[in-house]
Design a protein around this motif. Structure first.
Motif: not given
Length: 344
Positions: A7-11, A248-253, A204-217, A180-181
């Protein structure tokens, strides 16, 4: 050993009231100088403890050292004038007064590296660090110098790559780029947005992620969501190309959104941070609601590639609500871990 369904948080997490105004984006700091540096470190420790007490597996700084997920990074760059401001429409949604790009952009010193080192000293857990993505950076500025969104994005990608390499060296396990764009400018994403993101992760050798959401509430985002109809299919426009990318990782809502869950099959093979916590409401999810979102995602994502997460950052929420939501995320993931172990 890394647990199943980490588990983790988006930010972001809410800031304590002695550091900045709670439940407010872009809230000014209440301290200055050395006192502010110390207060940010104290807030980071609290955010870490908050995540640890809730049982979060991949921890972060909760973005305690930045006022805003985009502009705090830009503040430290050359070529951007924060005193010269223009009004622009952010992601075609709401107006904001933003700084101007007046010359060549460059990074003369690290931005978050010392903060990342401090976090690394506090824990042996895997840590994730969020950076703004190139496309979301250019959408938060008025460009007088390059007069080309693409050209400015490539310049930011080079700068982000410098920062990311130093964050990796500081012990960061996952570097996440917030984009988010990507849910708005589909043609640009596919023409050069993903390419600039790949430039940002180069080497980069560490894992990479892109967070794509519909924005803060916030109201501008929740009002926009009401215009999107019964199905939110924006991910459909960018997932095919992201699936072929080196991210590596795709983060979504996912939770409480109208995203058809079957869109996840477009990124099969990628690790997926599945947003199972709604950040646009104070209503606390039950562990079973979280578990149900994860069950739906498991139809399209292998269990060893599924990372339960929040939909977006939780800075606009109260600390009590954020705490309760983190607990629900952990407990919901535990339900699914148990189910998976029983099925094996």
């Amino acid at each position: 050993m890394k647990p199943l369904l980490p588990t983790s948080t988006a930010g972001s997490l809410p800031k304590p009231s002695w550091l900045a105004e709670p439940e407010t984006l872009w809230s000014p700091w209440k301290l200055q100088g050395d006192a502010l540096v110390e207060a940010k470190q104290d807030a980071l420790r609290l955010a870490l403890q908050q995540q640890q007490h809730a049982g979060i597996d991949i921890v972060s700084d909760g973005e305690q050292s930045r006022q805003h997920f985009v502009t705090t990074f830009i503040e430290h760059l050359n070529g951007v004038d924060f005193n010269k401001r223009k009004t622009v429409k952010i992601r075609n949604r709401y107006d904001a007064d933003v700084p101007c790009v007046i010359g060549e952009v460059s990074r003369s010193k690290p931005v978050f590296v010392e903060d990342a080192k401090f976090l690394r000293q506090q824990t042996k857990q895997p840590i994730k660090w969020a950076l703004p993505g190139p496309m979301t950076m250019i959408d938060t500025l008025y460009d007088e110098h390059y007069q080309s969104r693409e050209k400015l994005a490539w310049e930011f990608a080079k700068i982000l790559n410098q920062e990311a390499k130093e964050l990796e060296a500081a012990g960061v396990d996952i570097i996440q780029f917030d984009e988010p764009s990507f849910n708005v400018f589909f043609d640009e994403v596919n023409e050069w947005g993903i390419a600039t993101l790949e430039r940002a992760i180069e080497g980069l050798k560490c894992e990479t992620a892109v967070h794509i959401c519909y924005g803060y509430g916030i109201k501008a985002n929740t009002d926009w969501k009401k215009t999107l109809g019964s199905q939110w299919r924006q991910y459909e426009e960018v997932f095919p190309k992201l699936q072929k990318s080196n991210i590596d990782i795709i983060s979504l809502e996912c939770h409480n959104s109208r995203v058809p869950i079957e869109l996840l099959q477009l990124i099969r093979g990628k690790k997926v941070m599945v947003g199972a916590i709604d950040v646009a409401t104070d209503i606390i999810e039950t562990p079973e609601e979280v578990a149900n979102t994860l069950r739906q995602a498991l139809k399209y994502v292998d269990a060893d590639k599924l990372y339960p997460c929040t939909n977006c950052g939780m800075a606009p929420l109260s600390r009590q609500v954020a705490n309760a939501k983190l607990n629900a995320l952990h407990e919901g993931a535990q339900i699914i871990r148990q189910e998976l172990s029983q099925n094996n």
